[in-house]
Design an enzyme around this catalytic site. Sequence first.
Site, short mmCIF file in Angstrom:
data_model
loop_
_atom_site.label_atom_id
_atom_site.label_comp_id
_atom_site.label_asym_id
_atom_site.label_seq_id
_atom_site.Cartn_x
_atom_site.Cartn_y
_atom_site.Cartn_z
N SER A 100 5.04 6.84 2.38
CA SER A 100 5.48 5.50 2.78
C SER A 100 4.89 4.45 1.85
O SER A 100 3.79 4.63 1.31
CB SER A 100 5.01 5.17 4.21
OG SER A 100 5.40 6.15 5.13
N HIS A 155 1.05 5.29 1.03
CA HIS A 155 0.36 6.15 2.00
C HIS A 155 1.03 7.52 2.01
O HIS A 155 2.26 7.61 2.08
CB HIS A 155 0.40 5.51 3.39
CG HIS A 155 -0.39 6.29 4.39
ND1 HIS A 155 -1.77 6.29 4.40
CD2 HIS A 155 -0.01 7.13 5.38
CE1 HIS A 155 -2.20 7.09 5.37
NE2 HIS A 155 -1.15 7.61 5.97
N ASN A 158 0.84 -1.19 0.00
CA ASN A 158 0.00 0.00 0.00
C ASN A 158 0.88 1.25 0.00
O ASN A 158 1.93 1.26 0.65
CB ASN A 158 -0.86 0.00 1.28
CG ASN A 158 -1.83 1.15 1.35
OD1 ASN A 158 -2.35 1.62 0.33
ND2 ASN A 158 -2.09 1.62 2.56
N ASP A 209 -2.83 0.81 8.16
CA ASP A 209 -1.51 1.32 7.75
C ASP A 209 -0.42 0.96 8.77
O ASP A 209 0.48 1.76 9.04
CB ASP A 209 -1.57 2.85 7.55
CG ASP A 209 -2.54 3.23 6.44
OD1 ASP A 209 -2.58 2.52 5.42
OD2 ASP A 209 -3.27 4.22 6.59
C1 GAR Z 1 -2.35 8.65 -2.75
O1 GAR Z 1 -1.71 9.73 -2.14
C2 GAR Z 1 -2.40 7.48 -1.82
O2 GAR Z 1 -1.29 7.35 -1.02
C3 GAR Z 1 -3.60 7.83 -0.98
O3 GAR Z 1 -4.53 8.27 -1.91
C4 GAR Z 1 -3.84 8.96 -2.96
C5 GAR Z 1 -4.33 8.45 -4.28
O4 GAR Z 1 -3.90 9.28 -5.29
N1 GAR Z 1 -4.03 6.70 -0.22
C6 GAR Z 1 -4.42 6.79 1.05
O5 GAR Z 1 -4.52 7.85 1.64
C7 GAR Z 1 -4.78 5.48 1.68
N2 GAR Z 1 -4.86 5.62 3.09
P1 GAR Z 1 -4.05 8.87 -6.82
O6 GAR Z 1 -5.46 8.29 -6.99
O7 GAR Z 1 -3.90 10.17 -7.56
O8 GAR Z 1 -2.97 7.91 -7.13
#
Ligand code: GAR
Length: 199
Positions: free
Chosen positions: A135, A108, A106, A144
Amino acid sequence: MLTVAVLISGTGSNLRALLDEAADPDFPARVVAVGADREAPGFAHAEAYGIPTFFVPWVQFDSREAWGRELGEQLKVWQPDLVVLSGLMRLLPSSLVDEWSPRIINTHPAYLPEFPGAHGVRDALAAEVSQTGASVIVVDNGVDSGPILAQERVPVLRGDDEHALHERIKPVERRLLIDVVRRVATGDLDLATASTNHS
Ligand code: GAR
């Protein structure tokens, strides 16, 4: 060649970066399918590369377990070596995590274990920290809380709002994610060992 399934919920900019990288014949991994819990805008990136998509609509299931069972069925169709959660904004049921562990990772947008959960960027801003980060972790049954595979600090700048800070974090996330996928594919990073060494 390592085969990868990517699960998203949103715009899929990190997915896009991985797809761009995987288009290089020298990159040792290929994305074989992209799934989501809703009709995610990020599917467009997969479609642009001719990569199959599937979605398992969260709203159509009456429990996390039932949703996760169907998601697991879809993943089995593609038999990926690795599952990447790239902005999937749902917790997976423990049965699915246990089945795929340690082959689920994942990304984060925070320097874990700081600011876990769905609002990592917002929570960092609210805490008024001077730096946060990005991360990549192995998914376990906590929020997480799995073994950290890669992480890097990102400064919080005066005047940052959630969008500005997140947009500064995402390129770091992308770089870390691509590097982790590459290292898993080449055997430089063993997810089983990384998980065992986690205390
Ligand atoms: C990313 O920053 C990812 O790390 C986060 O959502 C965003 C997706 O961006 N995920 C979380 O916060 C999970 N807890 P994207 O759709 O533009 O790749």
